[in-house]
Design an enzyme around this catalytic site. Structure first.
Site, short mmCIF file in Angstrom:
data_model
loop_
_atom_site.label_atom_id
_atom_site.label_comp_id
_atom_site.label_asym_id
_atom_site.label_seq_id
_atom_site.Cartn_x
_atom_site.Cartn_y
_atom_site.Cartn_z
N ASP A 1 0.98 -1.22 0.17
CA ASP A 1 0.18 -0.17 0.07
C ASP A 1 0.96 1.23 0.17
OD1 ASP A 1 -2.44 1.56 0.15
OD2 ASP A 1 -3.36 -0.30 1.44
N HIS B 1 -11.20 -3.48 2.89
CA HIS B 1 -11.08 -3.20 4.37
C HIS B 1 -11.99 -2.12 4.80
CE1 HIS B 1 -8.33 -0.50 2.55
NE2 HIS B 1 -8.24 0.24 3.73
N ASP B 2 -12.60 -1.35 3.70
CA ASP B 2 -13.61 0.10 4.03
C ASP B 2 -14.74 -0.41 4.03
OD1 ASP B 2 -11.18 1.59 4.45
OD2 ASP B 2 -11.02 2.16 2.44
N GLU C 1 -6.32 3.59 -5.93
CA GLU C 1 -7.51 4.02 -5.34
C GLU C 1 -8.11 5.30 -5.73
OE1 GLU C 1 -9.99 3.88 -0.99
OE2 GLU C 1 -7.91 5.03 -1.41
N ASP D 1 -3.28 4.80 -2.53
CA ASP D 1 -4.30 5.07 -1.49
C ASP D 1 -4.76 6.44 -2.04
OD1 ASP D 1 -5.64 4.52 1.17
OD2 ASP D 1 -4.78 6.59 1.64
C1 NOJ Z 1 -8.38 4.89 1.81
C2 NOJ Z 1 -8.16 3.64 2.92
O1 NOJ Z 1 -8.43 2.48 2.08
C3 NOJ Z 1 -8.86 4.03 4.16
O2 NOJ Z 1 -8.92 2.74 4.73
C4 NOJ Z 1 -7.99 5.17 4.81
O3 NOJ Z 1 -8.87 5.46 6.15
C5 NOJ Z 1 -8.13 6.34 3.81
N1 NOJ Z 1 -7.70 6.09 2.57
C6 NOJ Z 1 -7.20 7.24 4.25
O4 NOJ Z 1 -5.89 6.87 4.08
#
Ligand code: NOJ
Length: 546
Positions: free
Chosen positions: A98, A315-316, A241, A199
């Site tokens: 990441d 994970h989100d 992302e 990210d």
């Molecule tokens: C996206 C990530 O997937 C998330 O988990 C994170 O809180 C935010 N970006 C900030 O880095």
């Protein structure tokens, strides 16, 4: 499109904190991952995307990095990381790290220096602005609640943090910041990693003074510069992302001749259960027609022009079976249907830890059992604004990120075999039924279904390159499509709901031979002119003309 090694790869995402704890401290770690590599090899994945393992005070579980060159103490050491790279390599698995460079932790040396004075050499590593009329420089909100500006008493200025106030945004317009990022990327690339997941990369190049947060005018210029100075020299894969991407912008990121990224990670399909423009906590029921339209649009528009990620979970996100399937009676059937629906599309599939055994959402009664900063900030803010505890909890059950972060369920022993200690977040009590050991014993399990889907991708070029076409656009409960390559056609038919329904083959589809490649029922029919689809039934037919 030129064929690339990652076109046929399948990615498995590991959230290290919740994957496997090898030393009993209740927190997953790198040695824990090494112990489970054979399991992942058995599943058949090619790439692991590792959520951040760098040194971090863990305000946002590692997405707040205080040292990019060191491993988080709780996860292990650099020697463990090198061992993981080597052990994975021996199994033909690449590790994608990441890359979190929209922001750092406020405990990163750069920020510690930056805060010291206005003329500190690191001051411009971050985004500092004077107060306007004694207040915040703008109304920009943080994604984690409140203002995105935090006042610093000592120097009398505000710094920008799009996420928590412990995650100050880097100033990408400063060439020294970019050079430091490229240097760090090369450090990891030289260690032999398989690439980067970047990210919120679409926030890089923002123009905060114009109120532009995402897709700023310098974004693509910076990505091309990054490519030239780092990625171009390695055989790696990159995924951005990109929460704010549309299909046109996706082509800029991932077009073959653009020298930016290999693929994007879009959010349109996972926002369909939110009320538009009201933020993630305002939920509504998924409309299947919209899901069909959105997924199909991405399939058609990126074909030969870009590359997309295929995912339901990370994970989100809440667990997909609880979200778009049925996590009770039809847990396995609906999980298999959702897997077929996604894995037969064009793009690179991502499997998030536990998805392959059908893990589900969690419902903790007490807010104290939740750990995620986004959830906790939202809860506090809503309580202060007079909302009722029960109402807030309902939204957390649906959308909270901790749904995805409960420990991986390995077996039926205490704490699901995740740890011998006290887990950092409680285990989902359903682990006695839903766990890896059970899945491996049952040849009809979701695990073997995923394994087969991965194998089908590797043995059928049509899954990777075939043309996509949506069928029965207006059907209220069937999601069906074809993929076509040369004389072959895949027909994918999914009943999205538990009510039985009828499928009728469109007249323009003809074939001579028919074969079932995969299905979630043992007795799916090959008589496809009219099919009575059972609850959540999903079948992939291979049709050939001669
Ligand atoms: C996206 C990530 O997937 C998330 O988990 C994170 O809180 C935010 N970006 C900030 O880095």
């Amino acid at each position: 499109m030129k064929k690339k090694w990652w076109h046929e790869s399948v990615v498995y995402q590991i959230y290290p904190r919740s994957f496997n704890d090898s030393n009993g401290d209740g927190i997953g770690d790198i040695q824990g991952i090494i112990q489970r590599l054979d399991y992942l090899k058995e599943l058949g994945i090619d790439i692991i995307w590792l959520s951040p393992v760098y040194q971090s005070p863990n305000d946002d579980n590692g997405y707040d990095i205080s040292d990019y060159y060191n491993i988080m103490d709780e996860f292990g050491t650099m020697a463990d990381m090198e061992e993981l790279l080597e052990e994975a390599k021996q199994r033909g698995i690449r590790i994608v790290m990441d890359l979190v460079v929209n922001h750092t932790s406020d405990e990163h040396m750069w920020f510690v220096e930056s805060k010291k004075s206005k003329d500190n050499p690191y001051r411009n590593f971050y985004v500092w602005r004077d107060p306007v009329d004694g207040k915040e420089p703008s109304e920009q909100g943080s994604f984690f609640g409140g203002s995105a500006w935090e006042y610093d008493e000592k120097t009398g200025q505000y710094f920008l943090h799009i996420f928590s106030k412990k995650q100050p945004d880097l100033n990408w317009d400063n060439v020294n910041v970019r050079d430091e990022v490229y240097k760090m990327m090369n450090f990891w690339l030289d260690k032999g990693i398989g690439g980067f997941r970047m990210d919120v990369i679409d926030l890089v190049g923002k123009d905060i003074d114009q109120g532009v947060i995402a897709n700023g005018s310098n974004l693509h210029k910076y990505l091309q510069e990054m490519h030239k100075k780092t990625l171009a020299n390695y055989e790696v894969v990159t995924v951005g992302e990109t929460p704010f991407v549309n299909t046109e912008i996706a082509k800029l990121y991932s077009g073959e001749d653009r020298n930016e990224l290999d693929m994007v990670f879009t959010f349109e399909h996972v926002c369909l259960d939110e009320v538009p423009n009201k933020g993630k906590w305002n939920c509504r029921k998924l409309n299947l027609q919209e899901l069909k339209q959105v997924l199909s649009k991405w399939q058609v528009e990126l074909h030969n022009k870009g590359w997309n990620s295929l995912y339901w979970n990370n994970h989100d996100q809440p667990r997909i079976i609880s979200r778009f399937g049925n996590d009770q009676e039809y847990r396995v059937l609906s999980g298999k249907m959702l897997a077929i629906l996604l894995h037969m599309m064009q793009g690179t599939p991502y499997i998030y830890q536990g998805e392959e055994i059908g893990m589900t959402n969690i419902r903790f009664e007490s807010i104290d059992d939740y750990k995620d900063i986004e959830t906790l900030n939202m809860y506090k803010e809503k309580i202060e604004n007079g909302y009722k505890h029960d109402d807030i909890m309902e939204t957390i059950y649906i959308k909270g990120r901790d749904n995805a972060r409960t420990p991986m369920q390995w077996d039926e022993s205490v704490n699901a075999g995740f740890t011998d200690g006290n887990p950092w977040i409680k285990v989902n009590p359903n682990y006695k039924n839903i766990n890896v050991l059970e899945a491996l014993k049952d040849e009809d399990s979701l695990f073997y279904h995923y394994k087969k889907l991965i194998h089908l991708r590797k043995t059928n070029e049509i899954v990777i390159f075939g043309d996509y076409k949506l069928l029965l656009e207006d059907h209220p409960s069937i999601f069906a499509y074809t993929r076509t390559l040369g004389k072959e056609k895949l027909l994918v038919v999914c009943n999205f709901y538990e009510e039985e329904t009828k499928f009728e083959l469109p007249k323009d589809i003809s074939y001579k031979n028919i074969e079932i490649l995969i299905s979630n029922y043992k007795d799916s029919t090959t008589d496809i002119q009219k099919i009575n689809l059972k609850p959540f039934e999903a079948v992939v037919y291979k049709l050939t003309k001669e």
